[in-house]
Design a protein around this motif. Structure first.
Motif, PDB file in Angstrom:
ATOM      1  N   UNK A 243       0.830  -1.210   0.000  1.00 15.82           N
ATOM      2  CA  UNK A 243       0.000   0.000   0.000  1.00 15.82           C
ATOM      3  C   UNK A 243       0.859   1.253   0.000  1.00 15.82           C
ATOM      4  N   UNK A 244       1.948   1.250   0.752  1.00 16.80           N
ATOM      5  CA  UNK A 244       2.864   2.393   0.747  1.00 16.80           C
ATOM      6  C   UNK A 244       3.421   2.634  -0.656  1.00 16.80           C
ATOM      7  N   UNK A 245       3.757   1.559  -1.343  1.00 17.55           N
ATOM      8  CA  UNK A 245       4.278   1.686  -2.697  1.00 17.55           C
ATOM      9  C   UNK A 245       3.220   2.273  -3.636  1.00 17.55           C
ATOM     10  N   UNK A 246       1.977   1.873  -3.457  1.00 14.12           N
ATOM     11  CA  UNK A 246       0.902   2.406  -4.293  1.00 14.12           C
ATOM     12  C   UNK A 246       0.715   3.898  -4.062  1.00 14.12           C
ATOM     13  N   UNK A 247       0.757   4.324  -2.815  1.00 20.04           N
ATOM     14  CA  UNK A 247       0.577   5.744  -2.496  1.00 20.04           C
ATOM     15  C   UNK A 247       1.724   6.576  -3.080  1.00 20.04           C
ATOM     16  N   UNK A 248       2.922   6.049  -2.986  1.00 19.56           N
ATOM     17  CA  UNK A 248       4.080   6.780  -3.524  1.00 19.56           C
ATOM     18  C   UNK A 248       4.003   6.877  -5.043  1.00 19.56           C
ATOM     19  N   UNK A 249       3.593   5.797  -5.690  1.00 20.29           N
ATOM     20  CA  UNK A 249       3.515   5.787  -7.147  1.00 20.29           C
ATOM     21  C   UNK A 249       2.427   6.727  -7.647  1.00 20.29           C
ATOM     22  N   UNK A 250       1.339   6.846  -6.901  1.00 21.33           N
ATOM     23  CA  UNK A 250       0.233   7.714  -7.321  1.00 21.33           C
ATOM     24  C   UNK A 250       0.664   9.172  -7.419  1.00 21.33           C
ATOM     25  N   UNK A 251       1.695   9.549  -6.679  1.00 15.08           N
ATOM     26  CA  UNK A 251       2.182  10.930  -6.724  1.00 15.08           C
ATOM     27  C   UNK A 251       2.931  11.241  -8.013  1.00 15.08           C
ATOM     28  N   UNK A 252       3.247  10.218  -8.793  1.00 16.91           N
ATOM     29  CA  UNK A 252       4.019  10.423 -10.023  1.00 16.91           C
ATOM     30  C   UNK A 252       3.136  10.695 -11.240  1.00 16.91           C
ATOM     31  N   UNK A 253       1.817  10.698 -11.038  1.00 17.93           N
ATOM     32  CA  UNK A 253       0.944  11.098 -12.134  1.00 17.93           C
ATOM     33  C   UNK A 253       0.192   9.960 -12.793  1.00 17.93           C
ATOM     34  N   UNK A 254      -0.206  10.197 -14.034  1.00 12.03           N
ATOM     35  CA  UNK A 254      -1.103   9.320 -14.785  1.00 12.03           C
ATOM     36  C   UNK A 254      -0.585   7.890 -14.855  1.00 12.03           C
ATOM     37  N   UNK A 255      -1.451   6.908 -14.634  1.00 12.05           N
ATOM     38  CA  UNK A 255      -1.000   5.516 -14.702  1.00 12.05           C
ATOM     39  C   UNK A 255      -0.632   5.101 -16.126  1.00 12.05           C
ATOM     40  N   UNK A 256       0.388   4.302 -16.242  1.00 16.03           N
ATOM     41  CA  UNK A 256       0.755   3.650 -17.497  1.00 16.03           C
ATOM     42  C   UNK A 256       0.918   2.170 -17.188  1.00 16.03           C
ATOM     43  N   UNK A 257       0.825   1.307 -18.199  1.00 17.02           N
ATOM     44  CA  UNK A 257       1.047  -0.119 -17.946  1.00 17.02           C
ATOM     45  C   UNK A 257       2.397  -0.380 -17.295  1.00 17.02           C
ATOM     46  N   UNK A 258       3.408   0.345 -17.742  1.00 11.45           N
ATOM     47  CA  UNK A 258       4.745   0.123 -17.205  1.00 11.45           C
ATOM     48  C   UNK A 258       4.828   0.512 -15.729  1.00 11.45           C
ATOM     49  N   UNK A 259       4.246   1.637 -15.371  1.00 12.18           N
ATOM     50  CA  UNK A 259       4.236   2.021 -13.957  1.00 12.18           C
ATOM     51  C   UNK A 259       3.422   1.020 -13.126  1.00 12.18           C
ATOM     52  N   UNK A 260       2.269   0.656 -13.636  1.00 19.71           N
ATOM     53  CA  UNK A 260       1.396  -0.248 -12.895  1.00 19.71           C
ATOM     54  C   UNK A 260       2.099  -1.574 -12.615  1.00 19.71           C
ATOM     55  N   UNK A 261       2.841  -2.055 -13.586  1.00 17.77           N
ATOM     56  CA  UNK A 261       3.490  -3.353 -13.439  1.00 17.77           C
ATOM     57  C   UNK A 261       4.640  -3.336 -12.441  1.00 17.77           C
ATOM     58  N   UNK A 262       5.104  -2.169 -12.042  1.00 17.68           N
ATOM     59  CA  UNK A 262       6.133  -2.122 -10.999  1.00 17.68           C
ATOM     60  C   UNK A 262       5.579  -2.566  -9.648  1.00 17.68           C
ATOM     61  N   UNK A 263       4.248  -2.553  -9.520  1.00 17.58           N
ATOM     62  CA  UNK A 263       3.608  -2.984  -8.275  1.00 17.58           C
ATOM     63  C   UNK A 263       3.356  -4.483  -8.239  1.00 17.58           C
TER      64      UNK A 263
END
Length: 362
Positions: A243-263
């Motif tokens: 969950x911490x990783x998700x919150x941090x990633x959300x601050x980086x802006x619009x989701x992309x498949x590549x960003x999503x797959x880092x989770x």
């Protein structure tokens, strides 16, 4: 009387949660575990932008939505019933197992001597279709059918942390106004089939988040509340970090498949929740979120379903793509079940023979 259940916004949010969960499920049904490159081959360079055929039609749901509906039915029956809610959910999942081609004699469990399953939900024949059911759910429910032994938090059935628990848990949000009880039951509902902490604690956290969203709380606040409950349990660390990783990633802006797959891939409890929370936080409308939640190289129907439950509760039924809703399999059944749940939990259930035939009290 639980006043918040009487508010018009609650009806919109609950129906939105169930509808959007089913839409996300249908959007990802065709491409479950396909790579993003393969998805782009199938759907075009932008990936999935609309419903595509799966299971012989457009808008077809999978086991994720089927089991979610049986969760809600089991909760309604438990609310006025005579058995513990955990047992009511177990029996609801045994009825689902029967819809998957298992004879009632094998599915019902040794203590149940009925000749056929009861209640209204299972009379909907469209549910009698196998839609890639999870092996863990299927095998553990078959095992219950043989032994009648119910698993739980204090008696783990296996060491699986698959997403088969969380993807069906959203309706648990209705069970209580006590958030600790919502978390506990969300976890117990998953522990019927999944015995690893990340397989059942993810479901507890998810149920609390949905509960808070149904009452109009912002998603960040809902996640914080769920995280506080989560940390009361042993084995929470994996889900807490996700969950911490998700919150941090959300601050980086619009989701992309590549960003999503880092989770992760969304095929286990902690990543199904973290990926869905990330997408819900990083988008500004439910339909964009639904598309983002299924465009990745993982368990696309499950992340679509879980994310859909979140964003549907956030934005309400009226914000959903009407074309998708019109094409959604079992949309009428979903709407009826949502309204029946509000009647039951809001204190407006008829309470007559017809109601108890629809939702038998056992």
């Amino acid at each position: 009387m639980r006043e918040w259940l009487q508010e018009p916004a609650t009806r919109s949010r609950l129906r939105g949660s169930l509808y959007a969960g089913a839409i996300g499920d249908a959007l990802g049904a065709k491409t479950e575990f396909d790579s993003i490159d393969r998805i782009r081959e199938i759907a075009g360079p932008a990936g999935i932008t609309d419903l595509i055929p799966a299971y012989g039609g457009i808008g077809r749901i999978t086991d994720d939505t089927q089991m979610t509906l049986f969760t809600l039915e089991g909760l309604i029956r438990a609310h006025h019933g005579t058995v513990p809610v955990e047992q009511s959910l177990q029996l609801a999942y045994q009825r689902w197992l029967h819809t998957q081609g298992v004879s009632w004699e094998r599915a019902r469990g040794p203590e149940n001597t009925s000749t056929e399953p009861d209640g209204w939900l299972i009379t909907n024949r469209e549910l009698f279709s196998r839609r890639a059911p999870g092996l863990t759910c299927f095998s553990e429910l078959e095992a219950y059918g043989k032994t009648g032994v119910r698993a739980g938090l204090d008696k783990p059935v296996n060491n699986s942390k698959g997403c088969g628990g969380i993807m069906r848990a959203a309706p648990v949000a209705l069970w209580s106004d006590d958030l600790a009880e919502v978390f506990r039951l969300g976890a117990e509902s998953a522990a019927l089939t999944h015995g690893h902490p990340s397989g059942y604690l993810s479901s507890g956290a998810f149920a609390v988040i949905v509960r808070e969203l149904l009452t109009g709380k912002p998603l960040l606040d809902a996640v914080a509340t769920a995280r506080a409950e989560l940390e009361r349990y042993q084995g929470h660390e994996e889900q807490s970090v996700a969950l911490d990783q998700a919150l941090a990633l959300a601050e980086k802006g619009t989701p992309t498949p590549e960003r999503l797959e880092t989770l992760g891939q969304g095929n286990v409890g902690e990543t199904a929740l973290s990926m869905s929370v990330y997408v819900a936080l990083a988008t500004s409308d439910p339909n964009t979120a639904l598309l983002a939640s299924v465009n990745h190289s993982g368990d696309s129907d499950s992340t679509g379903s879980v994310c859909g439950n979140l964003v549907g509760a956030m934005y309400g039924e009226e914000e959903l793509n009407t074309d998708w809703l019109a094409k959604l399999e079992l949309a009428e059944v979903i709407g009826w079940l949502a309204d029946d749940a509000l009647a039951e939990f809001g204190g407006n259930a008829p309470g007559d023979d017809r109601w108890y035939t629809r939702y038998p009290a056992h």
